[in-house]
Enzyme design. Structure first.
Site, PDB file in Angstrom:
ATOM      1  N   ASN A  87       5.747  -6.484  11.973  1.00 44.46           N
ATOM      2  CA  ASN A  87       5.226  -5.928  10.739  1.00 44.46           C
ATOM      3  C   ASN A  87       5.369  -7.017   9.656  1.00 44.46           C
ATOM      4  O   ASN A  87       5.774  -8.141   9.948  1.00 44.46           O
ATOM      5  CB  ASN A  87       5.988  -4.646  10.375  1.00 44.46           C
ATOM      6  CG  ASN A  87       5.102  -3.667   9.607  1.00 44.46           C
ATOM      7  OD1 ASN A  87       4.357  -4.069   8.714  1.00 44.46           O
ATOM      8  ND2 ASN A  87       5.182  -2.392   9.933  1.00 44.46           N
ATOM      9  N   CYS A 101       7.684  -0.089   8.130  1.00 45.95           N
ATOM     10  CA  CYS A 101       6.941  -0.330   6.880  1.00 45.95           C
ATOM     11  C   CYS A 101       7.934  -0.742   5.791  1.00 45.95           C
ATOM     12  O   CYS A 101       8.877   0.003   5.503  1.00 45.95           O
ATOM     13  CB  CYS A 101       6.165   0.910   6.441  1.00 45.95           C
ATOM     14  SG  CYS A 101       5.319   0.624   4.868  1.00 45.95           S
ATOM     15  N   ILE A 149       0.855  -1.202   0.000  1.00 46.78           N
ATOM     16  CA  ILE A 149       0.000   0.000   0.000  1.00 46.78           C
ATOM     17  C   ILE A 149       0.889   1.251   0.000  1.00 46.78           C
ATOM     18  O   ILE A 149       0.592   2.230  -0.679  1.00 46.78           O
ATOM     19  CB  ILE A 149      -0.943   0.014   1.237  1.00 46.78           C
ATOM     20  CG1 ILE A 149      -1.774  -1.275   1.313  1.00 46.78           C
ATOM     21  CG2 ILE A 149      -1.835   1.258   1.227  1.00 46.78           C
ATOM     22  CD1 ILE A 149      -2.775  -1.500   0.226  1.00 46.78           C
TER      23      ILE A 149
HETATM   24  C1  LIG Z   1      -3.198  -4.233   3.783  1.00 47.51           C
HETATM   25  C2  LIG Z   1      -2.280  -4.031   4.946  1.00 47.51           C
HETATM   26  C3  LIG Z   1      -1.929  -2.742   5.320  1.00 47.51           C
HETATM   27  C4  LIG Z   1      -1.078  -2.527   6.402  1.00 47.51           C
HETATM   28  N1  LIG Z   1      -0.770  -1.263   6.771  1.00 47.51           N
HETATM   29  C5  LIG Z   1      -0.011  -1.042   7.864  1.00 47.51           C
HETATM   30  C6  LIG Z   1       0.237   0.278   8.327  1.00 47.51           C
HETATM   31  O1  LIG Z   1      -0.251   1.267   7.775  1.00 47.51           O
HETATM   32  N2  LIG Z   1       1.032   0.414   9.432  1.00 47.51           N
HETATM   33  C7  LIG Z   1       1.561  -0.645  10.097  1.00 47.51           C
HETATM   34  O2  LIG Z   1       2.267  -0.454  11.101  1.00 47.51           O
HETATM   35  N3  LIG Z   1       1.333  -1.914   9.689  1.00 47.51           N
HETATM   36  C8  LIG Z   1       0.551  -2.120   8.600  1.00 47.51           C
HETATM   37  N4  LIG Z   1       0.294  -3.405   8.208  1.00 47.51           N
HETATM   38  C9  LIG Z   1       0.890  -4.526   8.960  1.00 47.51           C
HETATM   39  C10 LIG Z   1      -0.074  -5.086  10.012  1.00 47.51           C
HETATM   40  O3  LIG Z   1      -0.408  -4.100  10.960  1.00 47.51           O
HETATM   41  C11 LIG Z   1       0.553  -6.295  10.727  1.00 47.51           C
HETATM   42  O4  LIG Z   1       1.727  -5.890  11.383  1.00 47.51           O
HETATM   43  C12 LIG Z   1       0.906  -7.434   9.771  1.00 47.51           C
HETATM   44  O5  LIG Z   1      -0.028  -7.524   8.728  1.00 47.51           O
HETATM   45  C13 LIG Z   1       1.039  -8.784  10.479  1.00 47.51           C
HETATM   46  O6  LIG Z   1      -0.176  -9.173  11.072  1.00 47.51           O
HETATM   47  P1  LIG Z   1      -1.277 -10.113  10.319  1.00 47.51           P
HETATM   48  O7  LIG Z   1      -0.538 -11.271   9.745  1.00 47.51           O
HETATM   49  O8  LIG Z   1      -2.266 -10.464  11.364  1.00 47.51           O
HETATM   50  O9  LIG Z   1      -1.885  -9.259   9.243  1.00 47.51           O
HETATM   51  C14 LIG Z   1      -0.550  -3.638   7.120  1.00 47.51           C
HETATM   52  C15 LIG Z   1      -0.917  -4.926   6.744  1.00 47.51           C
HETATM   53  C16 LIG Z   1      -1.777  -5.143   5.683  1.00 47.51           C
HETATM   54  C17 LIG Z   1      -2.164  -6.558   5.330  1.00 47.51           C
END
Ligand SMILES: Cc1cc2nc3c(=O)[nH]c(=O)nc-3n(C[C@H](O)[C@H](O)[C@H](O)COP(=O)(O)O)c2cc1C
Length: 308
Positions: A197, A128, A70
């Site tokens: 992350n 990020c 993104i």
């Molecule tokens: C579509 C998407 C957008 C994300 N945007 C951010 C963000 O803006 N800031 C951030 O710290 N992490 C962002 N993340 C990471 C998530 O907060 C998280 O750390 C990561 O996806 C691992 O967790 P999960 O496997 O449960 O998704 C994003 C993840 C996804 C899938």
């Protein structure tokens, strides 16, 4: 039964939070989720100025996960403070505002404004994988803050000096020694850590021969990363004394419990929100049921109890 946990001075009614970037600004989920029942809401990362994000396509499904690039698309700090924060404050749960910047000046600028706006907690997104960073390491090369101990220290220290509330630092899994980076954030004054992350990754369309994402690489999330994330939470918890929020592929309460037994005080639900928007509610219920079944009167009693 006590489900409440503490992240520094921040009291959460339960350990279940929603991960930055996967839950919008919460109101999008209002018809599906009782927002006030969440332990906390971590908002989409905001930056000093609006960002359009990366070119599309910037999402791709993968086995047991997804790739995203993104690129921190957001409307900027001023819009957040005017249009989003007042609504978030009315929800009745803790709001953790995620911020990012590619230089220290922008971090300090954002954090001063957030402090003046009465924000209780900040998550410092140093990790990020989809943006470019201004160099902060010794050789002044471009480096992701969370991939460098000194850069992590400098960013956390700069924010700490300008913010009195709870400061949470979000770490990257794209490192060799995540424990050392966590320690650096702790030494610089972070009250808590969140991890992980996404993992830098890539997928290719074999028919066109092109990467599936316009950005070429993106961040991998979802169940595919969970065992690595659990290992990293376990490792970081052995390096630091401050509380850890664990995340990475948490789809249900069993997954959440795994992170807590590894040492996480709280958990964040991310990609699961795209599959089941009510996942966070199911997880809260699942934690309660587990405590009843195991005759545990306080969820804190399971944190870090992994038997070795
Ligand atoms: C579509 C998407 C957008 C994300 N945007 C951010 C963000 O803006 N800031 C951030 O710290 N992490 C962002 N993340 C990471 C998530 O907060 C998280 O750390 C990561 O996806 C691992 O967790 P999960 O496997 O449960 O998704 C994003 C993840 C996804 C899938």
């Amino acid at each position: 039964m006590n489900l409440s946990v503490k992240l520094g001075s921040l009291n959460l009614k339960n350990p279940v939070t929603v991960a930055s970037g996967t839950f919008g600004y919460a109101y999008e989920f209002a018809g599906l989720v009782r927002l006030k029942d969440l332990g906390a809401i971590v908002t989409k990362t905001i930056t000093r100025n609006p960002k359009p994000g990366n070119p599309t396509p910037r999402l791709a499904e993968t086995p047991a996960g997804m790739l995203n690039a993104i690129g921190l698309q957001n409307e900027g700090l001023d819009n957040f403070l005017e249009a989003k924060l007042p609504m978030l404050k009315k929800i009745g749960t803790k709001i953790i505002v995620s911020i990012s910047a590619n230089c220290l000046d922008d971090f300090i600028f954002c954090v001063k404004k957030l402090q003046d706006s009465g924000v209780e907690a900040i998550e410092l997104n140093l990790s990020c994988p989809n943006i470019k960073y201004t160099g902060l390491n010794d050789k002044n090369k471009s480096v992701m803050f969370a991939q460098d101990e000194k850069a992590t220290f400098k960013a956390v220290e700069a924010v700490r000096n300008n913010f009195k509330g709870t400061l949470i630092t979000k770490l990257s899994p794209n490192v060799t020694d995540i424990g050392a980076i966590g320690k650096s954030a702790e030494q610089a004054g972070s009250d808590a850590l969140s991890l992980v992350n996404t993992f830098t990754a890539m997928a290719i369309d074999i028919n066109t021969g092109r990467p599936k994402l316009a950005n070429i690489t993106g961040g991998l999330s979802g169940p595919a990363i969970r065992p690595i994330a659990v290992r990293m939470v376990y490792e970081v918890c052995r390096h630091v004394k401050i509380p850890v929020i664990g995340m990475g592929g948490i789809m249900n309460s069993d997954d959440a419990l795994e992170f807590m037994i590894a040492g996480a005080v709280a958990v964040s639900v991310g990609t699961a929100n795209f599959v089941n928007p009510k996942a966070s509610m199911d997880i809260i219920k699942g934690l309660k049921d587990y405590c009843v079944r195991k005759k545990i009167n306080d969820i804190n009693k399971i944190i870090g109890t992994v038997k070795l």
